[in-house]
Design a protein around this motif. Structure first.
Motif, short mmCIF file in Angstrom:
data_model
loop_
_atom_site.label_atom_id
_atom_site.label_comp_id
_atom_site.label_asym_id
_atom_site.label_seq_id
_atom_site.Cartn_x
_atom_site.Cartn_y
_atom_site.Cartn_z
N ALA A 1 0.86 -1.19 0.00
CA ALA A 1 0.00 0.00 0.00
C ALA A 1 0.89 1.24 0.00
CB ALA A 1 -0.89 -0.01 1.23
N GLU A 2 0.51 2.25 -0.80
CA GLU A 2 1.36 3.45 -0.87
C GLU A 2 1.17 4.34 0.34
OE1 GLU A 2 1.26 5.35 -4.66
OE2 GLU A 2 1.92 3.51 -5.66
N LEU A 3 0.03 4.16 1.03
CA LEU A 3 -0.24 4.96 2.23
C LEU A 3 -0.85 4.02 3.27
CD1 LEU A 3 -0.25 7.92 3.27
CD2 LEU A 3 -2.64 8.04 2.55
N HIS A 4 -0.24 3.96 4.44
CA HIS A 4 -0.72 3.02 5.46
C HIS A 4 -1.64 3.73 6.45
CE1 HIS A 4 2.17 0.12 4.02
NE2 HIS A 4 3.15 1.00 4.18
N THR A 5 -2.87 3.25 6.56
CA THR A 5 -3.76 3.75 7.61
C THR A 5 -3.61 2.82 8.83
OG1 THR A 5 -5.55 2.45 6.69
CG2 THR A 5 -5.45 4.76 6.04
N GLU A 6 -4.13 3.29 9.98
CA GLU A 6 -3.96 2.53 11.22
C GLU A 6 -4.64 1.17 11.16
OE1 GLU A 6 -4.47 5.76 11.06
OE2 GLU A 6 -3.13 6.75 12.50
N ASP A 7 -5.69 1.06 10.35
CA ASP A 7 -6.46 -0.19 10.37
C ASP A 7 -6.09 -1.15 9.24
OD1 ASP A 7 -7.47 1.29 8.37
OD2 ASP A 7 -9.53 1.39 9.13
N GLU A 8 -4.97 -0.90 8.56
CA GLU A 8 -4.54 -1.84 7.51
C GLU A 8 -4.25 -3.19 8.15
OE1 GLU A 8 -1.47 -0.33 4.88
OE2 GLU A 8 -0.75 -2.37 4.47
N ARG A 9 -4.53 -4.26 7.40
CA ARG A 9 -4.29 -5.60 7.95
C ARG A 9 -2.80 -5.91 8.01
NH1 ARG A 9 -8.66 -9.89 5.93
NH2 ARG A 9 -7.57 -9.70 3.97
N TYR A 10 -2.41 -6.66 9.03
CA TYR A 10 -0.99 -7.01 9.17
C TYR A 10 -0.53 -7.89 8.02
CZ TYR A 10 -1.42 -5.31 13.95
OH TYR A 10 -1.62 -4.52 15.03
N SER A 11 0.70 -7.63 7.54
CA SER A 11 1.27 -8.47 6.47
C SER A 11 2.80 -8.39 6.55
CB SER A 11 0.78 -7.96 5.11
OG SER A 11 1.03 -6.55 5.00
N PRO A 12 3.37 -8.70 7.75
CA PRO A 12 4.81 -8.48 7.94
C PRO A 12 5.65 -9.43 7.09
CG PRO A 12 3.86 -9.70 9.79
CD PRO A 12 2.71 -9.28 8.94
N LEU A 13 6.79 -8.92 6.63
CA LEU A 13 7.65 -9.73 5.74
C LEU A 13 8.71 -10.51 6.52
CD1 LEU A 13 8.16 -7.10 2.88
CD2 LEU A 13 6.62 -9.06 2.87
N GLY A 14 9.60 -9.81 7.22
CA GLY A 14 10.72 -10.47 7.89
C GLY A 14 10.42 -10.85 9.33
N VAL A 15 11.43 -11.43 10.00
CA VAL A 15 11.24 -11.89 11.38
C VAL A 15 10.97 -10.71 12.32
CG1 VAL A 15 12.38 -13.00 13.34
CG2 VAL A 15 12.59 -13.99 11.04
N TYR A 16 11.81 -9.64 12.23
CA TYR A 16 11.59 -8.46 13.08
C TYR A 16 10.14 -7.97 12.90
CZ TYR A 16 11.61 -3.43 14.21
OH TYR A 16 11.29 -2.18 14.68
N ALA A 17 9.74 -7.87 11.63
CA ALA A 17 8.40 -7.36 11.32
C ALA A 17 7.31 -8.25 11.93
CB ALA A 17 8.23 -7.27 9.81
N GLN A 18 7.52 -9.56 11.84
CA GLN A 18 6.52 -10.49 12.39
C GLN A 18 6.43 -10.36 13.91
OE1 GLN A 18 7.84 -14.24 10.77
NE2 GLN A 18 7.38 -13.59 8.70
N THR A 19 7.60 -10.21 14.54
CA THR A 19 7.57 -10.09 16.01
C THR A 19 6.90 -8.78 16.42
OG1 THR A 19 9.76 -9.03 16.14
CG2 THR A 19 9.69 -11.44 16.27
N LYS A 20 7.13 -7.71 15.65
CA LYS A 20 6.51 -6.43 15.99
C LYS A 20 4.99 -6.50 15.80
CE LYS A 20 8.11 -2.96 17.01
NZ LYS A 20 8.31 -2.42 18.39
N ALA A 21 4.56 -7.19 14.75
CA ALA A 21 3.10 -7.34 14.54
C ALA A 21 2.49 -8.11 15.70
CB ALA A 21 2.84 -8.04 13.21
N ALA A 22 3.18 -9.16 16.14
CA ALA A 22 2.66 -9.94 17.28
C ALA A 22 2.57 -9.06 18.52
CB ALA A 22 3.56 -11.15 17.53
N GLY A 23 3.57 -8.20 18.73
CA GLY A 23 3.56 -7.29 19.88
C GLY A 23 2.38 -6.32 19.82
N ASP A 24 2.10 -5.81 18.63
CA ASP A 24 0.96 -4.88 18.47
C ASP A 24 -0.35 -5.57 18.84
OD1 ASP A 24 2.85 -3.26 17.32
OD2 ASP A 24 1.70 -2.84 15.51
N ILE A 25 -0.50 -6.81 18.35
CA ILE A 25 -1.75 -7.54 18.61
C ILE A 25 -1.93 -7.75 20.11
CG2 ILE A 25 -2.88 -9.80 18.27
CD1 ILE A 25 -1.43 -9.82 15.47
#
Ligand code: NDP
Length: 473
Positions: free
Chosen positions: A301-325
């Motif tokens: 997405a070219e612009l991320h809103t707060e309610d965009e669905r999670y779609s993390p790519l790397g390990v750091y990103a996945q762990t951060k998404a889990a933390g947010d949830i």
């Protein structure tokens, strides 16, 4: 304020946070019935959702029993089951309302919510009076109770039964006068990860906060050790002393998180620790502020809103998404989502400055675009959310202004360092990675929609202006 259907109403008093509830008591030939505490109706009227965990009952045999004035470090919801009392409360909290007195006669129709730090006392007006109260911390041995003398001249509580004729415990006869009372301090703020880039900026805007990090600060520093990924340390920590926890701790080594050791550390710091903090926040009714990243999205997405669905790519990103949830389960939470963080510490701009100074001409990717965010802006946004009491939830916070690539930023840093911007060679991510293993995938678009935080009255500063200030020698 009242709930007409139920006859329940709430009245404010001169002591901030202390409220009187008039209860709906239904009487018939058998006796009476009341909803003594009803969370849904009472919170709708403005009673805090105070989360009681203990119910205490005090039975007083005779008229004239007089107790208090005790100041407890938790909130209390007082009601009468049988008989009548004259209730008196004195604000013992540090601040302009210290010493304010409020009194009310209570019978089964009355309940009073007493916030932490307000001194409680009562005098029974009938024999066989039963005084009932809910509290939201378990009683702890050794809790110091600041107390005020029942006969204090400054408070001048108008006891209906003269104290000379009242029954008072020996302990309550020796409590101090107002001038000798040490006012109760408000609950504190804690900065977790206080030595990181963001933690250091938060220290400026929350100067009274307690500070913790993985390691203690240098000599003379007040930073204590708290590894938030260690359940033993978390259990031992005195969370009941805090109202606000700012979690700036994270495992931020994006590529190292792709290694076996890094993956485990990243999950512990970025997912398990926030989940534990969210549970603690719920239990202690504290506000938890947590920091997220545009990396929780794949960047399509070219612009991320707060309610965009999670779609993390790397390990750091996945762990951060889990933390947010996990953090989103805390009843009082702010998740501040940001990107390209620049502060006091190791970061992209500092790396480019060093390369510029060392005469290096680097290649930098030009197909990942976004906007940088300086840590004082993140800290200012945090203060704003907390101070304005903005609705809990996720807020994007990023520098405003034009969208740039990392290569554009590197060129600007080179120019600001007195080098030629053309010394930076833009390359695609594919060219940059060049088949090397262990480089985490990163989102192509890191531009955050800022309209939600702007609607709360916060205007993020221009990212490029901030970069120029940051690079100023
Ligand atoms: P830093 O890496 O500068 O700071 C993180 C701090 O947390 C460090 O002091 C680190 O200690 C500490 N820490 C790590 N693990 C633990 C732990 N288990 N217990 C206690 N402390 C711990 O990060 P930033 O300030 O740059 O990042 C702040 C927040 O912003 C993070 O949530 C991050 O994910 C997010 N963010 C950062 C971006 C960036 O570009 N940097 C981009 C977008 C979001 P030590 O150094 O000893 O490991």
């Amino acid at each position: 304020m009242g709930d007409q259907a139920s006859g329940l109403s709430l009245e404010v008093t001169p002591i901030p946070g202390l409220v009187v509830l008039r209860l709906d008591v239904r009487e018939d030939s058998r006796g009476w019935f009341k909803e003594n505490w009803q969370r849904e109706k009472m919170t709708a009227l403005g009673l805090p959702d105070f989360g009681p965990v203990q119910h205490n009952v005090s039975f007083n045999t005779a008229r004239g029993a007089t107790r208090g004035v005790h100041t407890e470090p938790w909130d209390k919801f007082v009601s009468i089951l049988t008989g009548r009392v004259f209730g008196a409360w004195v604000d013992m909290r540090e601040g302009p309302t210290f010493g304010t007195v409020f009194t009310v006669e209570m019978d089964p129709h009355t309940a009073v919510f007493v916030p932490r730090g307000v001194g409680n006392s009562y005098q029974t007006l009938e024999d066989a009076t039963t005084y009932s109260y809910l509290v939201n911390e378990h009683w702890r041995p050794g809790t110091a109770y600041p107390a005020l003398n029942l006969a204090d001249d400054t408070a001048a509580i108008p006891w209906p039964i003269p104290l000379a004729d009242a029954e008072i415990s020996d302990k309550d006869k020796t409590t101090p006068a107002m001038a000798d009372v040490v006012p109760m301090k408000p609950l504190k703020t804690l900065i977790v990860g206080a030595l990181g880039q963001l933690g250091r900026a938060l220290q400026q805007d929350f100067p009274d906060a307690d500070l913790v990090d993985m390691v203690a600060g240098p000599e003379g520093s007040t930073v204590q050790v708290l590894d938030v990924s260690d359940p033993v340390q978390l259990t031992a920590f005195p969370w009941h002393e805090y109202a606000l926890v700012l979690n700036a701790a994270a495992y931020t080594a994006v590529d190292k998180a792709e290694t076996g050791e890094g993956r485990a550390l990243a999950w512990a710091a970025n997912a398990s620790a926030p989940a534990a903090l969210a549970r603690i926040a719920a239990e202690h009714r504290l506000t938890l502020v947590h920091y997220s990243t545009d990396y929780v999205f794949d960047g399509s997405a070219e612009l991320h809103t707060e309610d965009e669905r999670y779609s993390p790519l790397g390990v750091y990103a996945q762990t951060k998404a889990a933390g947010d949830i996990a953090v989103a389960t805390a009843p009082r939470h702010y998740i501040v989502r940001t990107s390209w963080v620049i502060g006091d510490g190791h970061n992209f701009v500092r790396t480019m400055q060093k390369l510029a100074a060392d005469g290096v001409s680097p290649t930098v990717v030009n197909d990942q675009v976004g906007r940088l965010t300086v840590t004082p802006e993140l800290s200012r946004a945090t203060r704003h959310l907390v101070d304005t009491g903005a609705p809990y939830g996720v807020y994007n916070v990023q520098g405003s202004g034009p969208v740039t690539s990392w290569a554009d930023l590197a060129k600007e840093v080179f120019r600001l360092s007195g080098r030629d911007g053309d010394d930076v060679t833009p390359v695609t991510t594919e060219e940059y990675v060049g088949g090397r293993a262990g480089i985490s995938p990163r989102p192509a678009h890191g531009v955050l929609d800022l309209s939600k935080i702007e609607a709360t009255g916060f205007s993020p500063a221009n990212a490029l202006d901030q970069l120029r200030d940051y690079c100023r020698p």
